[in-house]
Each structure stands twice: as C-alpha cells, then as structure tokens.
Design a protein around this motif. Structure first.
Motif, PDB file in Angstrom:
ATOM      1  N   ARG A 159       0.804  -1.222   0.000  1.00  0.00           N
ATOM      2  CA  ARG A 159       0.000   0.000   0.000  1.00  0.00           C
ATOM      3  C   ARG A 159       0.840   1.277   0.000  1.00  0.00           C
ATOM      4  O   ARG A 159       0.286   2.365   0.075  1.00  0.00           O
ATOM      5  CB  ARG A 159      -0.929   0.024   1.222  1.00  0.00           C
ATOM      6  CG  ARG A 159      -2.072  -0.952   1.184  1.00  0.00           C
ATOM      7  CD  ARG A 159      -3.102  -0.553   0.117  1.00  0.00           C
ATOM      8  NE  ARG A 159      -4.275  -1.405   0.173  1.00  0.00           N
ATOM      9  CZ  ARG A 159      -4.420  -2.518  -0.506  1.00  0.00           C
ATOM     10  NH1 ARG A 159      -3.431  -2.926  -1.305  1.00  0.00           N
ATOM     11  NH2 ARG A 159      -5.518  -3.232  -0.427  1.00  0.00           N
ATOM     12  N   HIS A 160       2.192   1.175  -0.079  1.00  0.00           N
ATOM     13  CA  HIS A 160       3.006   2.366   0.112  1.00  0.00           C
ATOM     14  C   HIS A 160       4.300   2.281  -0.691  1.00  0.00           C
ATOM     15  O   HIS A 160       4.946   1.232  -0.736  1.00  0.00           O
ATOM     16  CB  HIS A 160       3.340   2.513   1.604  1.00  0.00           C
ATOM     17  CG  HIS A 160       4.227   3.665   1.938  1.00  0.00           C
ATOM     18  ND1 HIS A 160       3.828   4.980   1.808  1.00  0.00           N
ATOM     19  CD2 HIS A 160       5.497   3.705   2.413  1.00  0.00           C
ATOM     20  CE1 HIS A 160       4.811   5.771   2.191  1.00  0.00           C
ATOM     21  NE2 HIS A 160       5.833   5.028   2.546  1.00  0.00           N
ATOM     22  N   HIS A 222       0.572  -3.041   4.383  1.00  0.00           N
ATOM     23  CA  HIS A 222      -0.483  -2.920   5.386  1.00  0.00           C
ATOM     24  C   HIS A 222      -0.776  -4.337   5.896  1.00  0.00           C
ATOM     25  O   HIS A 222      -1.150  -5.209   5.115  1.00  0.00           O
ATOM     26  CB  HIS A 222      -1.735  -2.303   4.763  1.00  0.00           C
ATOM     27  CG  HIS A 222      -2.796  -1.971   5.761  1.00  0.00           C
ATOM     28  ND1 HIS A 222      -4.015  -1.441   5.400  1.00  0.00           N
ATOM     29  CD2 HIS A 222      -2.831  -2.080   7.121  1.00  0.00           C
ATOM     30  CE1 HIS A 222      -4.754  -1.242   6.475  1.00  0.00           C
ATOM     31  NE2 HIS A 222      -4.060  -1.640   7.529  1.00  0.00           N
ATOM     32  N   ALA A 251       4.005   4.638   9.642  1.00  0.00           N
ATOM     33  CA  ALA A 251       4.276   3.207   9.762  1.00  0.00           C
ATOM     34  C   ALA A 251       4.937   2.958  11.111  1.00  0.00           C
ATOM     35  O   ALA A 251       5.605   3.829  11.643  1.00  0.00           O
ATOM     36  CB  ALA A 251       5.172   2.718   8.630  1.00  0.00           C
ATOM     37  N   SER A 266       2.799  -1.679   8.707  1.00  0.00           N
ATOM     38  CA  SER A 266       1.858  -0.837   9.431  1.00  0.00           C
ATOM     39  C   SER A 266       0.527  -1.546   9.591  1.00  0.00           C
ATOM     40  O   SER A 266      -0.026  -2.068   8.623  1.00  0.00           O
ATOM     41  CB  SER A 266       1.642   0.488   8.688  1.00  0.00           C
ATOM     42  OG  SER A 266       0.630   1.249   9.314  1.00  0.00           O
ATOM     43  N   GLU A 267       0.022  -1.544  10.817  1.00  0.00           N
ATOM     44  CA  GLU A 267      -1.315  -2.080  11.059  1.00  0.00           C
ATOM     45  C   GLU A 267      -2.392  -1.037  10.795  1.00  0.00           C
ATOM     46  O   GLU A 267      -3.514  -1.375  10.464  1.00  0.00           O
ATOM     47  CB  GLU A 267      -1.438  -2.603  12.494  1.00  0.00           C
ATOM     48  CG  GLU A 267      -0.683  -3.892  12.755  1.00  0.00           C
ATOM     49  CD  GLU A 267      -1.045  -4.513  14.094  1.00  0.00           C
ATOM     50  OE1 GLU A 267      -1.985  -4.044  14.751  1.00  0.00           O
ATOM     51  OE2 GLU A 267      -0.353  -5.460  14.499  1.00  0.00           O
ATOM     52  N   HIS A 268      -2.058   0.262  10.980  1.00  0.00           N
ATOM     53  CA  HIS A 268      -3.095   1.289  10.807  1.00  0.00           C
ATOM     54  C   HIS A 268      -3.172   1.828   9.383  1.00  0.00           C
ATOM     55  O   HIS A 268      -4.042   2.621   9.069  1.00  0.00           O
ATOM     56  CB  HIS A 268      -2.905   2.434  11.803  1.00  0.00           C
ATOM     57  CG  HIS A 268      -1.669   3.249  11.582  1.00  0.00           C
ATOM     58  ND1 HIS A 268      -0.625   3.283  12.478  1.00  0.00           N
ATOM     59  CD2 HIS A 268      -1.314   4.069  10.576  1.00  0.00           C
ATOM     60  CE1 HIS A 268       0.309   4.089  12.035  1.00  0.00           C
ATOM     61  NE2 HIS A 268      -0.077   4.588  10.889  1.00  0.00           N
ATOM     62  N   GLY A 269      -2.279   1.418   8.498  1.00  0.00           N
ATOM     63  CA  GLY A 269      -2.374   1.800   7.106  1.00  0.00           C
ATOM     64  C   GLY A 269      -1.539   3.007   6.748  1.00  0.00           C
ATOM     65  O   GLY A 269      -0.910   3.616   7.590  1.00  0.00           O
ATOM     66  N   PHE A 270      -1.564   3.383   5.469  1.00  0.00           N
ATOM     67  CA  PHE A 270      -0.701   4.447   4.938  1.00  0.00           C
ATOM     68  C   PHE A 270      -1.485   5.593   4.329  1.00  0.00           C
ATOM     69  O   PHE A 270      -0.905   6.467   3.684  1.00  0.00           O
ATOM     70  CB  PHE A 270       0.243   3.874   3.875  1.00  0.00           C
ATOM     71  CG  PHE A 270       1.199   2.843   4.411  1.00  0.00           C
ATOM     72  CD1 PHE A 270       2.429   3.227   4.921  1.00  0.00           C
ATOM     73  CD2 PHE A 270       0.881   1.502   4.400  1.00  0.00           C
ATOM     74  CE1 PHE A 270       3.328   2.282   5.403  1.00  0.00           C
ATOM     75  CE2 PHE A 270       1.769   0.546   4.882  1.00  0.00           C
ATOM     76  CZ  PHE A 270       2.989   0.939   5.390  1.00  0.00           C
TER      77      PHE A 270
END
Length: 273
Positions: A159-160, A222, A251, A266-270
């Motif tokens: 995702r990043h 993610h 991240a 990252s668990e919370h996303g980007f």
C-alpha cells in the motif's frame, strides 16, 4: 434577551477564539496563541503528543514558530458549534498552515470542547487535532464472478511507495496532474505525500548533505498482525523488524528482505497519519 440572541452572541465569542489563535500564529506569539486555552487544557497534537496544559501548548508552539513554521500563517475555520448547555459547547474546526509564499503546507481537523469560565467568557477546555486521511476508493466487487480467496482478508497488502526526490513539489504536481493523485500532506521540509485512494506515495525531500540516493527508497505493507508477520520474517532468516522512531507516524516498523531492500510494516495503514 431571547435565547437565540444569547446563543448567537456566544457563537461569536467562540469563533473569536479561533480568530485570536490565528492572530497569535501570524505574529509568532506563542503566549497569544495559548491564551485561548484553559490553564489545564487537555490538548492532543496530530502526532498524539499531549503537552501539559496552557504552558505546554505555549512551549510547543514557540518551538514551531521559531522552527519549521516560522513566518507561516494559520487559516482557521469553524465548521460547526454545538451547545451542550449554557456554559459548554463542542466545536468542529479546520485549520490550514500556509507558507510565507502562500503555499498550503498542511490542513488539520480538530474537535474541541469550549467552556465559559470565570477568567474569560469562553476558553478551550479540550482540543484534539488530527490530519485526515484521504477516503479510499473501493471498487465494486462482483462476488459471483470474483470470489475472495481463503485468507485474502488477512493477506499483507502493498500500500506504500517512497521516493527520495530533489524537488518533491514538482513531482507532486506531476503525479497530481497526470495521474489525478491527491496531495494529502506536506512536511515542513518539503516532503509531499499523495494517494490514489488505494496506495500512498511519499516524495521525500533529498538532503544535500546526506548519503541517501535519489530514487526508490522503500515500500510498505499494510498488515493485520505485527507479531505474526515478525515471526514469519525471522523464520525466513531476515532480521526482526525494528520499531520506527520518527516524526512521521505513517508506519510502525521497518524491515528488510534477504537482499537488504527496506520496507515498512503498518497495522493502521498508509492513507494518512
């Protein structure tokens, strides 16, 4: 005086708090900025820091005005005021930090609690600030023709991407104009962060005195379970992911593959901080 008249007057006094904050910001006067908060205000920054009351708010903003936000102005806007009682209200507000040249640096959203106090008609009792993430665009899925594979929901997703750039602003304009990516954040050093609603792109400002080469720097997954992913990485013979100590809260961990390529976890996303 009718209740509607009283409410209108109080709304004007509450809006004046944000106007005074903007004046203090433009003057680089941290004491003026902090005077709009109660002495024991519960203040949360966009990075989750909690400075201790008015004194902490003043000290934190003094550092900003002398450092990365020197010479900037604050465009503060009240979105909504809701009165919870005669002496208490919630306020939803938006603020944009604008560079001396007129370029917007970052926009934040805040939810505040304001209170009528003995020392002042209204002051801010609590203030929670945040940088909103862009809303992801979810394509429609035809579940009959495209079934979801077993375990796909928990599969790590790329995702990043991060590039080191000599001119992040120029690249951001390129990706915005050609590929319609949305610029959702700027760092004070000029780094730019964009999203297509699915993947985020970090354009990191190249430091002339640094050793980091221009170009591809790292990518990011993610994930849903940091512990399980870390265990899988170490089982594959790579180092245990390291917690990222950084002022960019996009991240939580940095890892590498067997050939030394960096990637973030990252668990919370980007999509945003």
């Amino acid at each position: 005086m009718h209740q509607t008249d009283a409410t209108r007057d109080d709304s004007g006094r509450i809006r004046a708090l944000w106007a005074e904050m903007a004046r203090g910001w433009a003057a680089g006067d941290a004491a003026h900025f902090a005077a709009n908060f109660t002495q024991d205000c519960d203040f949360t920054t966009v990075r989750g820091d909690k400075p201790p009351g008015r004194d902490g708010i003043e000290a934190g903003h003094a550092a900003l005005f002398d450092g990365p936000y020197a010479g900037t102005v604050l465009d503060a806007r009240i979105v909504a005021i809701r009165f919870l009682g005669p002496d208490l209200a919630t306020v939803e507000a938006e603020s944009t930090v604008v560079a001396p040249g007129g370029e917007p640096l970052t926009t934040t959203h805040a939810l505040a609690v304001v209170e009528r106090t003995p020392e002042h008609p209204w002051l801010i009792r609590a203030f929670h600030n945040m940088i909103p993430a862009p809303r992801p665009v979810q394509p429609a899925r035809d579940t009959e023709r495209e079934p979801v594979p077993d375990g796909a929901a928990a599969r790590p997703k790329l995702r990043h991407l991060a590039l080191v750039a000599r001119d992040p602003e120029r690249l951001a304009r390129f990706y915005s104009s050609v590929f319609a990516m949305e610029l959702f954040h700027r760092d004070p050093d000029g780094s730019c962060f964009l999203s297509d609603g699915y993947l985020s792109l970090a354009l990191i400002k190249h430091q002339l005195d640094g050793d980091t080469p221009v170009g591809m720097n790292h990518f990011g997954f993610h994930i849903t379970d940091t512990a399980a992913t870390s265990e899988a990485l170490t089982a594959a013979g790579t180092p245990k992911p390291a917690e990222r100590f950084t002022n960019r809260p996009f991240a939580e961990y940095r890892a590498m593959d067997p050939e030394g390529n960096w990637f973030d976890l990252s668990e919370h996303g980007f999509g945003g901080p």
